[in-house]
Motif scaffolding. Sequence first.
Motif, PDB file in Angstrom:
ATOM      1  N   ARG A 336       0.843  -1.186   0.000  1.00 47.28           N
ATOM      2  CA  ARG A 336       0.000   0.000   0.000  1.00 47.28           C
ATOM      3  C   ARG A 336       0.883   1.242   0.000  1.00 47.28           C
ATOM      4  O   ARG A 336       2.112   1.152  -0.014  1.00 47.28           O
ATOM      5  N   ARG A 337       0.247   2.406   0.077  1.00 51.65           N
ATOM      6  CA  ARG A 337       0.998   3.649   0.020  1.00 51.65           C
ATOM      7  C   ARG A 337       0.553   4.573   1.139  1.00 51.65           C
ATOM      8  O   ARG A 337      -0.603   4.557   1.553  1.00 51.65           O
ATOM      9  N   LEU A 338       1.490   5.376   1.615  1.00 51.44           N
ATOM     10  CA  LEU A 338       1.172   6.478   2.515  1.00 51.44           C
ATOM     11  C   LEU A 338       1.992   7.674   2.039  1.00 51.44           C
ATOM     12  O   LEU A 338       3.106   7.900   2.505  1.00 51.44           O
ATOM     13  N   PRO A 339       1.462   8.403   1.058  1.00 46.33           N
ATOM     14  CA  PRO A 339       2.219   9.520   0.481  1.00 46.33           C
ATOM     15  C   PRO A 339       2.520  10.587   1.538  1.00 46.33           C
ATOM     16  O   PRO A 339       1.642  10.973   2.325  1.00 46.33           O
ATOM     17  N   LEU A 340       3.759  11.053   1.554  1.00 47.25           N
ATOM     18  CA  LEU A 340       4.183  12.063   2.513  1.00 47.25           C
ATOM     19  C   LEU A 340       4.679  13.304   1.782  1.00 47.25           C
ATOM     20  O   LEU A 340       5.146  13.227   0.645  1.00 47.25           O
ATOM     21  N   PRO A 341       4.598  14.468   2.436  1.00 54.17           N
ATOM     22  CA  PRO A 341       5.224  15.662   1.854  1.00 54.17           C
ATOM     23  C   PRO A 341       6.728  15.445   1.712  1.00 54.17           C
ATOM     24  O   PRO A 341       7.300  14.535   2.321  1.00 54.17           O
ATOM     25  N   GLU A 342       7.363  16.292   0.936  1.00 54.44           N
ATOM     26  CA  GLU A 342       8.797  16.141   0.731  1.00 54.44           C
ATOM     27  C   GLU A 342       9.575  16.255   2.029  1.00 54.44           C
ATOM     28  O   GLU A 342      10.620  15.656   2.203  1.00 54.44           O
ATOM     29  N   THR A 343       9.063  17.050   2.956  1.00 54.39           N
ATOM     30  CA  THR A 343       9.711  17.165   4.266  1.00 54.39           C
ATOM     31  C   THR A 343       8.658  17.032   5.340  1.00 54.39           C
ATOM     32  O   THR A 343       7.538  17.498   5.192  1.00 54.39           O
ATOM     33  N   THR A 344       9.000  16.361   6.427  1.00 54.55           N
ATOM     34  CA  THR A 344       8.088  16.255   7.571  1.00 54.55           C
ATOM     35  C   THR A 344       8.671  16.956   8.785  1.00 54.55           C
ATOM     36  O   THR A 344       8.286  16.693   9.908  1.00 54.55           O
ATOM     37  N   SER A 345       9.623  17.855   8.555  1.00 52.44           N
ATOM     38  CA  SER A 345      10.280  18.537   9.673  1.00 52.44           C
ATOM     39  C   SER A 345       9.664  19.888   9.984  1.00 52.44           C
ATOM     40  O   SER A 345      10.146  20.604  10.853  1.00 52.44           O
ATOM     41  N   GLU A 346       8.599  20.230   9.288  1.00 50.17           N
ATOM     42  CA  GLU A 346       8.010  21.556   9.469  1.00 50.17           C
ATOM     43  C   GLU A 346       7.341  21.717  10.825  1.00 50.17           C
ATOM     44  O   GLU A 346       6.994  22.826  11.216  1.00 50.17           O
ATOM     45  N   TYR A 347       7.160  20.607  11.543  1.00 47.37           N
ATOM     46  CA  TYR A 347       6.531  20.725  12.867  1.00 47.37           C
ATOM     47  C   TYR A 347       7.298  21.704  13.742  1.00 47.37           C
ATOM     48  O   TYR A 347       6.744  22.368  14.617  1.00 47.37           O
ATOM     49  N   ALA A 348       8.632  21.802  13.516  1.00 48.36           N
ATOM     50  CA  ALA A 348       9.455  22.670  14.345  1.00 48.36           C
ATOM     51  C   ALA A 348       9.020  24.130  14.191  1.00 48.36           C
ATOM     52  O   ALA A 348       9.139  24.911  15.116  1.00 48.36           O
TER      53      ALA A 348
END
Length: 354
Positions: A336-348
């Motif tokens: 299956r797939r779980l597409p993610l944004p190019e970066t997941t570090s924006e939470y900071a």
Amino acid sequence: MIVIMEPGATPEQIAAVQKRVEEFGFSTKLAPGAERMVIGIVGVPLPDTLKEALERLPGVEQVVRISKRYKLVSRDFHPVNSVIRVGDVAIGGDDVVVIAGPCSVESEEQIITTARAVKAAGAKLLRGGAFKPRTSPYDFRGFGEKGLKLLAKAREETGLPVVTEVLSPNEVDLVAEYADVLQIGARNCQNYLLLEAVGRTHKPVLFKRGMAVQLEEWLLAAEYIAAQGNDQIILCERGIRTFETYTRNTLDLAAVPAIKRLSHLPIIVDPSHGTGRWQLVPAMMLAAVAAGADGLIVEVHPNPDQALSDGSQSLTFENFATVMPQLARVAEAIGRRLPLPETTSEYAMMAPAE
């Protein structure tokens, strides 16, 4: 009872079946398949004379009685997995969909900050409670319509569709005005008047399992929604009550493959309520995807220690962003797939101001 049409049955032949069923005083529900049409017949009791009358019609291949008490949500009626669409998001398809946000809407800053953070990490829908059922009448019970307006503003800011709970039939129209998905919580799993009311909206419904409800009882309750003409139902396993006290509930992951055998409806998992401990949530997120869940609904809060409800089971932005790439790898491992944004570090960048 279902009517299985022959491959290539014409629209006129299908309409003739529907007309004959209506002459007997029952209604029909169409379930198009890849090769043939299946027509479900809604109502009880269904006489043998109806079966015999339908079998004589042109284009009818077979008329089959469904032994299960739930008809419309059963896989017998609809052999192909249903895919529920919420805007551009498809739940029940190839993608694993993550819904995330706080237990309760507490302020404009809190809900918009959280919406931005979970979207940056890969969530596709925003959850948040405006009306909250609480065990104690003295606990925070939500902002009501004010909370709905804040959820709508967060949707405008981020583009994330909104999932929020409705508690009573007389609030359905109000919540439906703001929400993209109506949530039925565990406490209302067998509130049949409420289920019929959300069924009449024809909006997607996220339907949580009751804390002491068996799978057949759960599917029979879902049938109340479907019987009103609304088949946009997403089931949610959120843990059941057992003798164990370490966790808030016992997360029944076996329900995921079991439901897949019994029903065509998509099923997601709520590991936040299923465990009640944030430290256990990431592991159960991974396990749920491995078990075949079509998605997850997870509680995420900018400051869990200060949350007005369910802080002990809420992930921080950092914890949520950390587990999402792991989820993507598990999804890939099972095809299956779980597409993610190019970066997941924006939470900071999403942390609330001091």
